[in-house]
Design an enzyme around this catalytic site. Sequence first.
Site, PDB file in Angstrom:
ATOM      1  N   GLY A 125      31.536  21.818  29.279  1.00 39.71           N
ATOM      2  CA  GLY A 125      32.814  22.454  28.951  1.00 39.71           C
ATOM      3  C   GLY A 125      33.682  21.641  28.012  1.00 39.71           C
ATOM      4  N   GLY A 158      40.261  22.230  25.830  1.00 39.41           N
ATOM      5  CA  GLY A 158      41.012  21.552  26.878  1.00 39.41           C
ATOM      6  C   GLY A 158      40.600  20.119  27.189  1.00 39.41           C
ATOM      7  N   ILE A 159      40.555  19.839  28.480  1.00 36.33           N
ATOM      8  CA  ILE A 159      40.311  18.486  28.987  1.00 36.33           C
ATOM      9  C   ILE A 159      38.958  17.958  28.502  1.00 36.33           C
ATOM     10  CG2 ILE A 159      39.869  17.235  31.159  1.00 36.33           C
ATOM     11  CD1 ILE A 159      41.934  19.270  32.447  1.00 36.33           C
ATOM     12  N   GLY A 160      37.963  18.825  28.472  1.00 35.11           N
ATOM     13  CA  GLY A 160      36.607  18.415  28.093  1.00 35.11           C
ATOM     14  C   GLY A 160      36.521  17.922  26.658  1.00 35.11           C
ATOM     15  N   SER A 174      40.430  20.276  41.733  1.00 35.61           N
ATOM     16  CA  SER A 174      41.840  20.632  41.528  1.00 35.61           C
ATOM     17  C   SER A 174      42.576  20.483  42.842  1.00 35.61           C
ATOM     18  CB  SER A 174      41.958  22.084  41.058  1.00 35.61           C
ATOM     19  OG  SER A 174      43.320  22.489  41.081  1.00 35.61           O
ATOM     20  N   TYR A 233      39.745  31.238  42.931  1.00 40.50           N
ATOM     21  CA  TYR A 233      39.737  29.958  42.210  1.00 40.50           C
ATOM     22  C   TYR A 233      39.879  28.797  43.202  1.00 40.50           C
ATOM     23  CZ  TYR A 233      41.165  26.241  38.964  1.00 40.50           C
ATOM     24  OH  TYR A 233      41.248  25.063  38.257  1.00 40.50           O
TER      25      TYR A 233
HETATM   26  N1  LIG Z   1      44.356  22.874  33.214  1.00 40.23           N
HETATM   27  C1  LIG Z   1      44.753  22.641  34.466  1.00 40.23           C
HETATM   28  O1  LIG Z   1      45.960  22.689  34.787  1.00 40.23           O
HETATM   29  C2  LIG Z   1      43.737  22.299  35.521  1.00 40.23           C
HETATM   30  C3  LIG Z   1      44.208  21.954  36.808  1.00 40.23           C
HETATM   31  C4  LIG Z   1      43.272  21.615  37.777  1.00 40.23           C
HETATM   32  C5  LIG Z   1      41.921  21.629  37.481  1.00 40.23           C
HETATM   33  N2  LIG Z   1      41.496  21.994  36.232  1.00 40.23           N
HETATM   34  C6  LIG Z   1      40.054  22.000  35.956  1.00 40.23           C
HETATM   35  O2  LIG Z   1      39.805  21.286  34.769  1.00 40.23           O
HETATM   36  C7  LIG Z   1      38.553  21.695  34.214  1.00 40.23           C
HETATM   37  C8  LIG Z   1      38.691  21.893  32.715  1.00 40.23           C
HETATM   38  O3  LIG Z   1      39.531  23.007  32.491  1.00 40.23           O
HETATM   39  P1  LIG Z   1      40.599  23.080  31.309  1.00 40.23           P
HETATM   40  O4  LIG Z   1      41.925  23.073  31.964  1.00 40.23           O
HETATM   41  O5  LIG Z   1      40.298  22.105  30.250  1.00 40.23           O
HETATM   42  O6  LIG Z   1      40.344  24.602  30.832  1.00 40.23           O
HETATM   43  P2  LIG Z   1      39.863  25.230  29.442  1.00 40.23           P
HETATM   44  O7  LIG Z   1      40.727  24.771  28.328  1.00 40.23           O
HETATM   45  O8  LIG Z   1      39.806  26.697  29.714  1.00 40.23           O
HETATM   46  O9  LIG Z   1      38.395  24.646  29.247  1.00 40.23           O
HETATM   47  C9  LIG Z   1      37.373  25.022  30.108  1.00 40.23           C
HETATM   48  C10 LIG Z   1      36.028  24.690  29.503  1.00 40.23           C
HETATM   49  O10 LIG Z   1      35.018  25.186  30.410  1.00 40.23           O
HETATM   50  C11 LIG Z   1      34.121  26.006  29.676  1.00 40.23           C
HETATM   51  N3  LIG Z   1      33.530  27.081  30.454  1.00 40.23           N
HETATM   52  C12 LIG Z   1      34.157  28.114  31.070  1.00 40.23           C
HETATM   53  N4  LIG Z   1      33.248  28.950  31.597  1.00 40.23           N
HETATM   54  C13 LIG Z   1      32.012  28.444  31.321  1.00 40.23           C
HETATM   55  C14 LIG Z   1      30.686  28.841  31.578  1.00 40.23           C
HETATM   56  N5  LIG Z   1      30.410  29.996  32.213  1.00 40.23           N
HETATM   57  N6  LIG Z   1      29.666  28.066  31.162  1.00 40.23           N
HETATM   58  C15 LIG Z   1      29.917  26.917  30.476  1.00 40.23           C
HETATM   59  N7  LIG Z   1      31.160  26.483  30.176  1.00 40.23           N
HETATM   60  C16 LIG Z   1      32.199  27.248  30.595  1.00 40.23           C
HETATM   61  C17 LIG Z   1      34.971  26.588  28.548  1.00 40.23           C
HETATM   62  O11 LIG Z   1      34.111  27.077  27.525  1.00 40.23           O
HETATM   63  P3  LIG Z   1      34.604  28.167  26.431  1.00 40.23           P
HETATM   64  O12 LIG Z   1      35.259  27.371  25.355  1.00 40.23           O
HETATM   65  O13 LIG Z   1      33.324  28.798  26.022  1.00 40.23           O
HETATM   66  O14 LIG Z   1      35.529  29.109  27.145  1.00 40.23           O
HETATM   67  C18 LIG Z   1      35.811  25.374  28.151  1.00 40.23           C
HETATM   68  O15 LIG Z   1      35.096  24.530  27.297  1.00 40.23           O
HETATM   69  C19 LIG Z   1      38.155  22.954  34.999  1.00 40.23           C
HETATM   70  O16 LIG Z   1      37.172  22.625  35.944  1.00 40.23           O
HETATM   71  C20 LIG Z   1      39.439  23.364  35.696  1.00 40.23           C
HETATM   72  O17 LIG Z   1      39.221  24.083  36.891  1.00 40.23           O
HETATM   73  C21 LIG Z   1      42.376  22.326  35.249  1.00 40.23           C
END
Ligand SMILES: NC(=O)c1ccc[n+]([C@@H]2O[C@H](COP(=O)([O-])OP(=O)(O)OC[C@H]3O[C@@H](n4cnc5c(N)ncnc54)[C@H](OP(=O)(O)O)[C@@H]3O)[C@@H](O)[C@H]2O)c1
Length: 283
Positions: A9, A13-15, A138, A163
């Site tokens: 991922g 975002g974070i990734g 989370s 979620y």
């Molecule tokens: N942001 C927050 O406030 C927060 C808080 C707590 C935990 N988290 C956790 O942090 C992690 C990263 O999330 P983020 O906040 O950076 O969100 P994000 O910006 O939506 O990024 C999520 C990443 O996961 C990928 N992804 C989603 N569905 C997928 C699938 N079916 N197969 C492969 N990759 C997939 C997305 O790919 P695409 O680019 O193709 O969509 C994107 O690269 C997640 O596990 C999330 O639950 C986030």
Amino acid sequence: MIRTCVITGTTHGIGTVAAREIARAGYRVIMAVRDHARGQRLRDDIVDTTGNGEVSVVTLDLASLASVRDCAANVLAIAPNIHLLVNNAGMMSAKRELTIDGHELMFATNHLGPFLLTQSLLERIVASAPARIVNVASRAHFHGQFDFDDLTLARHFAGMAAYRRSKLANVLYTKALARRLEGSGVTVNCLHPGVVATNIIPANSPILSFFAPLAKKFMLSPDRGTRTLLSLALGTDAEDINGAYFNQDGKAVPASAAACDEALQERLWRLSAELTGAPLECR
Ligand SMILES: NC(=O)c1ccc[n+]([C@@H]2O[C@H](COP(=O)([O-])OP(=O)(O)OC[C@H]3O[C@@H](n4cnc5c(N)ncnc54)[C@H](OP(=O)(O)O)[C@@H]3O)[C@@H](O)[C@H]2O)c1
């Protein structure tokens, strides 16, 4: 020997931040992403900005068990060692959807896919010890609940509850895996990154999408939101810690009572092995 990291991922975002910093730290980085073309563009950018040419992209759709199996096979073919696995990819949805395998979408993407990927790479990771696994969970897990009689949430669906359940699964899995990895030289920990301004807000919720731009002004930046992840992945502070849950300030803190329930951890482990076809025991 160059150290190898597999991270999921990274296209948003974070990734994205994490992959760049892990590359900057000198790791060979394999980015497992759903959008291969976007992954390649990011790869080129990371190579340009870090000077590390050892960055590659493999395709992974965590919502498809077949895709996870293919991805694991591809990673094993190109990575003789795996010293760091970062299960970062995740998603949130406001609507009930089932995957091609018949599982609820968030449970599948956020837990079953990462479970199968990790179990499939585990032998290689253990053989590469010292090694680390970092799971992005989370604090939403604190309100997560499991109804094993309604896994697809057919009786009652609420996006946030689904979620939270998937993130509780991340912590339960981390703790069950940590027990099995004791003494192996491999640690596994999980974390809450903070409330971070990324794409995680579900696009299929008109209300949340409407408020997202305003809400993002009060959230952490992706750079700040990656701090705990990077400390667990690269730092020395948590080097010997196994099976812990870390908060956004990089501190190991107690996880929820449900997450610490060993019977629940083992029940989810057996269920996940059954649903994914992964081996029940890992080594
Ligand atoms: N942001 C927050 O406030 C927060 C808080 C707590 C935990 N988290 C956790 O942090 C992690 C990263 O999330 P983020 O906040 O950076 O969100 P994000 O910006 O939506 O990024 C999520 C990443 O996961 C990928 N992804 C989603 N569905 C997928 C699938 N079916 N197969 C492969 N990759 C997939 C997305 O790919 P695409 O680019 O193709 O969509 C994107 O690269 C997640 O596990 C999330 O639950 C986030």
